[in-house]
Design a protein around this motif. Sequence first.
Motif, mmCIF file in Angstrom:
data_model
loop_
_atom_site.group_PDB
_atom_site.id
_atom_site.type_symbol
_atom_site.label_atom_id
_atom_site.label_comp_id
_atom_site.label_asym_id
_atom_site.label_seq_id
_atom_site.Cartn_x
_atom_site.Cartn_y
_atom_site.Cartn_z
ATOM 1 N N ARG A 1 48.974 30.705 42.575
ATOM 2 C CA ARG A 1 48.400 31.991 42.973
ATOM 3 C C ARG A 1 46.907 31.871 43.238
ATOM 4 O O ARG A 1 46.376 32.486 44.163
ATOM 5 N N CYS A 2 46.232 31.044 42.462
ATOM 6 C CA CYS A 2 44.784 30.851 42.651
ATOM 7 C C CYS A 2 44.488 30.178 43.984
ATOM 8 O O CYS A 2 43.515 30.517 44.653
ATOM 9 N N ALA B 1 33.184 22.203 42.077
ATOM 10 C CA ALA B 1 32.770 23.481 41.490
ATOM 11 C C ALA B 1 31.440 23.976 42.044
ATOM 12 O O ALA B 1 31.179 25.181 42.070
ATOM 13 N N ARG B 2 30.601 23.079 42.536
ATOM 14 C CA ARG B 2 29.312 23.484 43.106
ATOM 15 C C ARG B 2 29.485 24.302 44.370
ATOM 16 O O ARG B 2 28.580 25.030 44.776
ATOM 17 N N ASP B 3 30.642 24.188 45.019
ATOM 18 C CA ASP B 3 30.902 24.941 46.247
ATOM 19 C C ASP B 3 31.478 26.325 45.981
ATOM 20 O O ASP B 3 31.685 27.103 46.911
ATOM 21 N N CYS B 4 31.756 26.643 44.736
ATOM 22 C CA CYS B 4 32.361 27.930 44.374
ATOM 23 C C CYS B 4 31.412 29.074 44.720
ATOM 24 O O CYS B 4 30.224 29.037 44.391
ATOM 25 N N TRP B 5 31.939 30.112 45.361
ATOM 26 C CA TRP B 5 31.148 31.265 45.784
ATOM 27 C C TRP B 5 30.952 32.269 44.654
ATOM 28 O O TRP B 5 30.144 33.167 44.756
ATOM 29 N N GLY B 6 31.742 32.160 43.614
ATOM 30 C CA GLY B 6 31.651 33.102 42.505
ATOM 31 C C GLY B 6 32.335 34.424 42.778
ATOM 32 O O GLY B 6 31.995 35.438 42.181
ATOM 33 N N CYS B 7 33.317 34.440 43.651
ATOM 34 C CA CYS B 7 33.986 35.697 44.009
ATOM 35 C C CYS B 7 34.938 36.193 42.916
ATOM 36 O O CYS B 7 35.313 37.348 42.915
ATOM 37 N N THR B 8 35.344 35.327 42.014
ATOM 38 C CA THR B 8 36.253 35.597 40.881
ATOM 39 C C THR B 8 37.688 35.928 41.288
ATOM 40 O O THR B 8 38.476 36.355 40.455
ATOM 41 N N ALA B 9 38.060 35.727 42.542
ATOM 42 C CA ALA B 9 39.425 36.013 42.973
ATOM 43 C C ALA B 9 40.440 35.208 42.166
ATOM 44 O O ALA B 9 41.452 35.741 41.714
ATOM 45 N N CYS B 10 40.158 33.942 41.939
ATOM 46 C CA CYS B 10 41.091 33.090 41.202
ATOM 47 C C CYS B 10 41.169 33.488 39.730
ATOM 48 O O CYS B 10 42.238 33.447 39.120
ATOM 49 N N VAL B 11 40.029 33.897 39.165
ATOM 50 C CA VAL B 11 39.995 34.321 37.762
ATOM 51 C C VAL B 11 40.884 35.542 37.580
ATOM 52 O O VAL B 11 41.671 35.626 36.633
ATOM 53 N N LYS B 12 40.783 36.502 38.511
ATOM 54 C CA LYS B 12 41.583 37.723 38.427
ATOM 55 C C LYS B 12 43.056 37.454 38.696
ATOM 56 O O LYS B 12 43.916 38.146 38.172
ATOM 57 N N CYS C 1 44.879 34.597 38.075
ATOM 58 C CA CYS C 1 45.564 33.685 37.151
ATOM 59 C C CYS C 1 46.300 34.462 36.056
ATOM 60 O O CYS C 1 45.674 35.175 35.274
ATOM 61 N N PRO C 2 47.626 34.317 35.968
ATOM 62 C CA PRO C 2 48.394 35.075 34.973
ATOM 63 C C PRO C 2 48.301 34.504 33.559
ATOM 64 O O PRO C 2 48.740 35.134 32.612
ATOM 65 N N LYS C 3 47.728 33.331 33.396
ATOM 66 C CA LYS C 3 47.693 32.664 32.085
ATOM 67 C C LYS C 3 46.286 32.415 31.549
ATOM 68 O O LYS C 3 46.117 31.682 30.586
#
Length: 103
Positions: free
Chosen positions: A15-16, A37-48, A50-52
Amino acid sequence: MSIRIEQNNCIGCGRCTDVCPGNLLYLRDHKATIRDARDCWGCTACVKECPKNAIFFTLEATLGGAGGRIYAHDSADTLTWELALADGETQRITVNKRQANAY
C-alpha cells in the motif's frame, strides 16, 4: 525529518508503494524498502497508509529529539497522529476528517 521502516512490522502489502508520489518505496523480499531516505518529500502518505505502523517519521531535535517518532492511525472518520517522544512520552492528535479542511 525522514521516514523509517520497521521491517519486522511490515507485512508486504504494498500500500505504501502505491501512494508514494516520489516513487521512492518498493518491495524487496516482501518488505517495504526506501530507495534513498534523503529524497523523501515528507508528504506522510506512506505513514498514513501503512496498516501495521511499520513506517514512521523520525523527529528532529526541535520536535522531540533523537529517537522521537510519528505514526498515523487512519479510520473512516478520523486520522490520529501518535507522537512517541524520545523520553518515552506519547502524545496523540486526532483530526476529524470531515472538518479538517473547514478553515
